[in-house]
Scaffold this motif. Sequence first.
Motif, PDB file in Angstrom:
ATOM      1  N   PRO A  66       0.833  -1.207   0.000  1.00 52.39           N
ATOM      2  CA  PRO A  66       0.000   0.000   0.000  1.00 52.39           C
ATOM      3  C   PRO A  66       0.866   1.255   0.000  1.00 52.39           C
ATOM      4  N   LEU A  67       0.422   2.257  -0.753  1.00 55.93           N
ATOM      5  CA  LEU A  67       1.142   3.526  -0.841  1.00 55.93           C
ATOM      6  C   LEU A  67       0.338   4.684  -0.263  1.00 55.93           C
ATOM      7  N   GLY A  68      -0.959   4.475  -0.056  1.00 58.16           N
ATOM      8  CA  GLY A  68      -1.783   5.531   0.515  1.00 58.16           C
ATOM      9  C   GLY A  68      -3.216   5.460   0.027  1.00 58.16           C
ATOM     10  N   LEU A  69      -4.155   5.735   0.930  1.00 55.47           N
ATOM     11  CA  LEU A  69      -5.562   5.805   0.558  1.00 55.47           C
ATOM     12  C   LEU A  69      -5.824   7.188  -0.027  1.00 55.47           C
ATOM     13  N   ALA A  70      -6.670   7.236  -1.063  1.00 57.54           N
ATOM     14  CA  ALA A  70      -6.865   8.483  -1.791  1.00 57.54           C
ATOM     15  C   ALA A  70      -8.268   9.062  -1.642  1.00 57.54           C
ATOM     16  N   THR A  71      -9.301   8.312  -2.005  1.00 57.70           N
ATOM     17  CA  THR A  71     -10.649   8.875  -2.049  1.00 57.70           C
ATOM     18  C   THR A  71     -11.670   7.932  -1.430  1.00 57.70           C
ATOM     19  N   ARG A  72     -12.792   8.522  -1.051  1.00 57.66           N
ATOM     20  CA  ARG A  72     -13.959   7.755  -0.600  1.00 57.66           C
ATOM     21  C   ARG A  72     -15.191   8.306  -1.305  1.00 57.66           C
ATOM     22  N   THR A  73     -16.148   7.432  -1.527  1.00 60.95           N
ATOM     23  CA  THR A  73     -17.424   7.871  -2.085  1.00 60.95           C
ATOM     24  C   THR A  73     -18.507   6.910  -1.632  1.00 60.95           C
ATOM     25  N   PRO A  74     -19.702   7.412  -1.307  1.00 54.89           N
ATOM     26  CA  PRO A  74     -20.774   6.502  -0.919  1.00 54.89           C
ATOM     27  C   PRO A  74     -21.236   5.659  -2.102  1.00 54.89           C
ATOM     28  N   ALA A  75     -21.775   4.494  -1.800  1.00 53.74           N
ATOM     29  CA  ALA A  75     -22.499   3.704  -2.795  1.00 53.74           C
ATOM     30  C   ALA A  75     -23.953   4.161  -2.772  1.00 53.74           C
ATOM     31  N   VAL A  76     -24.585   4.187  -3.943  1.00 46.55           N
ATOM     32  CA  VAL A  76     -25.958   4.677  -4.032  1.00 46.55           C
ATOM     33  C   VAL A  76     -26.811   3.710  -4.838  1.00 46.55           C
ATOM     34  N   LEU A  77     -28.029   3.503  -4.397  1.00 44.25           N
ATOM     35  CA  LEU A  77     -29.037   2.788  -5.165  1.00 44.25           C
ATOM     36  C   LEU A  77     -29.841   3.846  -5.907  1.00 44.25           C
ATOM     37  N   ALA A  78     -29.769   3.825  -7.238  1.00 42.44           N
ATOM     38  CA  ALA A  78     -30.434   4.846  -8.046  1.00 42.44           C
ATOM     39  C   ALA A  78     -31.324   4.208  -9.094  1.00 42.44           C
ATOM     40  N   VAL A  79     -32.411   4.899  -9.422  1.00 40.53           N
ATOM     41  CA  VAL A  79     -33.336   4.473 -10.479  1.00 40.53           C
ATOM     42  C   VAL A  79     -33.527   5.660 -11.432  1.00 40.53           C
ATOM     43  N   ARG A  80     -34.160   5.403 -12.552  1.00 39.81           N
ATOM     44  CA  ARG A  80     -34.443   6.502 -13.482  1.00 39.81           C
ATOM     45  C   ARG A  80     -35.442   7.492 -12.862  1.00 39.81           C
ATOM     46  N   GLY A  81     -35.381   8.696 -13.356  1.00 36.75           N
ATOM     47  CA  GLY A  81     -36.301   9.712 -12.845  1.00 36.75           C
ATOM     48  C   GLY A  81     -37.754   9.389 -13.104  1.00 36.75           C
ATOM     49  N   SER A 113     -24.973   4.654   1.127  1.00 35.21           N
ATOM     50  CA  SER A 113     -24.240   3.944   2.173  1.00 35.21           C
ATOM     51  C   SER A 113     -23.837   4.889   3.309  1.00 35.21           C
ATOM     52  N   SER A 114     -23.648   6.165   3.002  1.00 42.11           N
ATOM     53  CA  SER A 114     -23.364   7.180   4.017  1.00 42.11           C
ATOM     54  C   SER A 114     -23.872   8.519   3.504  1.00 42.11           C
ATOM     55  N   LYS A 115     -24.064   9.466   4.389  1.00 44.00           N
ATOM     56  CA  LYS A 115     -24.676  10.735   4.011  1.00 44.00           C
ATOM     57  C   LYS A 115     -23.777  11.544   3.069  1.00 44.00           C
ATOM     58  N   SER A 116     -24.435  12.249   2.160  1.00 42.30           N
ATOM     59  CA  SER A 116     -23.735  13.119   1.229  1.00 42.30           C
ATOM     60  C   SER A 116     -24.221  14.554   1.443  1.00 42.30           C
ATOM     61  N   GLU A 161     -24.145  16.978  -0.553  1.00 46.98           N
ATOM     62  CA  GLU A 161     -24.805  17.500  -1.749  1.00 46.98           C
ATOM     63  C   GLU A 161     -26.200  16.917  -1.935  1.00 46.98           C
ATOM     64  N   PHE A 162     -26.403  15.692  -1.435  1.00 47.23           N
ATOM     65  CA  PHE A 162     -27.704  15.028  -1.618  1.00 47.23           C
ATOM     66  C   PHE A 162     -28.261  14.609  -0.254  1.00 47.23           C
ATOM     67  N   PRO A 163     -28.567  15.570   0.600  1.00 46.11           N
ATOM     68  CA  PRO A 163     -28.980  15.243   1.967  1.00 46.11           C
ATOM     69  C   PRO A 163     -30.322  14.526   2.054  1.00 46.11           C
ATOM     70  N   ARG A 164     -31.137  14.599   1.000  1.00 42.18           N
ATOM     71  CA  ARG A 164     -32.453  13.958   1.054  1.00 42.18           C
ATOM     72  C   ARG A 164     -32.405  12.462   0.760  1.00 42.18           C
ATOM     73  N   ILE A 165     -31.276  11.982   0.251  1.00 48.09           N
ATOM     74  CA  ILE A 165     -31.173  10.539   0.008  1.00 48.09           C
ATOM     75  C   ILE A 165     -30.821   9.873   1.331  1.00 48.09           C
ATOM     76  N   PRO A 166     -31.650   8.963   1.825  1.00 49.19           N
ATOM     77  CA  PRO A 166     -31.437   8.399   3.160  1.00 49.19           C
ATOM     78  C   PRO A 166     -30.429   7.254   3.175  1.00 49.19           C
TER      79      PRO A 166
END
Length: 350
Positions: free
Chosen positions: A147-162, A254-257, A259-264
């Motif tokens: 390992p050389l270093g951890l770089a980024t994190r991002t939540p996983a999201v369940l998304a559907v079409r609008g 998977s965790s709060k964002s 930018e998208f606080p309404r997604i639980p």
Amino acid sequence: MAVVVSFEDRIEYSGVRLPPDSPLDPMIGRPLPTLALAMLALTAALAPPAAAQNYPRGPITLVIPVAAGDAADVAGRLMAEDLGRQLGVAFVIVNKPGAGAVLGANEVARAKKDGQTLLLSVNSAFTFRPVLDPTTIPYDTAADFAPLGLATRTPAVLAVRGDAPWADFAQLIVEAKRDTGGVRVGTAGVGSSGHIVVETINALTGARITMVPYTGASPAVTSLQGKFVDGVVVSLGAVAQHLRSGAMRGLALSSKSPEFPRIPTMTELGYAQDLLGVWMAFFAPSGVPREVTDTLVPAIERTVKNPAIAARLLPLGMIQDYRPPAAVTDELRSEYRTVETVAKRAGLIP
């Protein structure tokens, strides 16, 4: 500061090759005094190894085991550009998606141990896939990588079409319980974070969502846009622009964002457990020389902590979160145990 002198400019004196204007022998053509020779030998003995002076020795290949155009790919290219400026060499990006990032990780595990081939991988190659399908892992996650270093994190999201008929997570689950196999959700592949998220949702809710594997997040998102699947579970960055435009709707994170606080999250929806997210870290093949890690680790830290890069990645739903090599090792061990526990509860492994 090292000074490089070409071989053509060197003249031999008493078996020692020196530049013609060497201050050690102002009398061109005369043998060096014994004391001067001794001083030269001592200087050579104390000099740093040639490898330390020469690394990197040319362009560095950075394997990113996701599809071109994925948010992780975009992040990797931004960071590679900054690393290239620091080290004074080009970074050549090689996208090798498939098998939950295992194909790309294996290419680096088998690479020459000279630091000229590196890996920027998502966690699925080190935790999800090894737990869910260990017989398909051709490398040892602990022994074959440095390992050389951890770089980024991002939540996983369940998304559907609008325009999907489900306004929220609860409605989707009702449908998935009523129609076995009727709700199809695309992921970045077997053993990806999306795979275990789908199975975790099934285990927590009693739904029977069908997981549809692709070779990366981008193909899965494209399939959702084409109405070949009903939803996707991918990193937030892979669908952030579609969530902003309303073309897609997020049902769970998977965790709060910010930018998208309404997604639980799942715990906000009343379930006992949250979903696992996605992170990316840099790795080299195990056994690279010390001078390689001494060069790369601080450079990676500077890149990850660069506020200009963080600002460009935030719209992709990605947060720069540097962690040193030892912390990456600790996180790998901890997450492996967590994934194993989740997989057993979901009935995915014995």
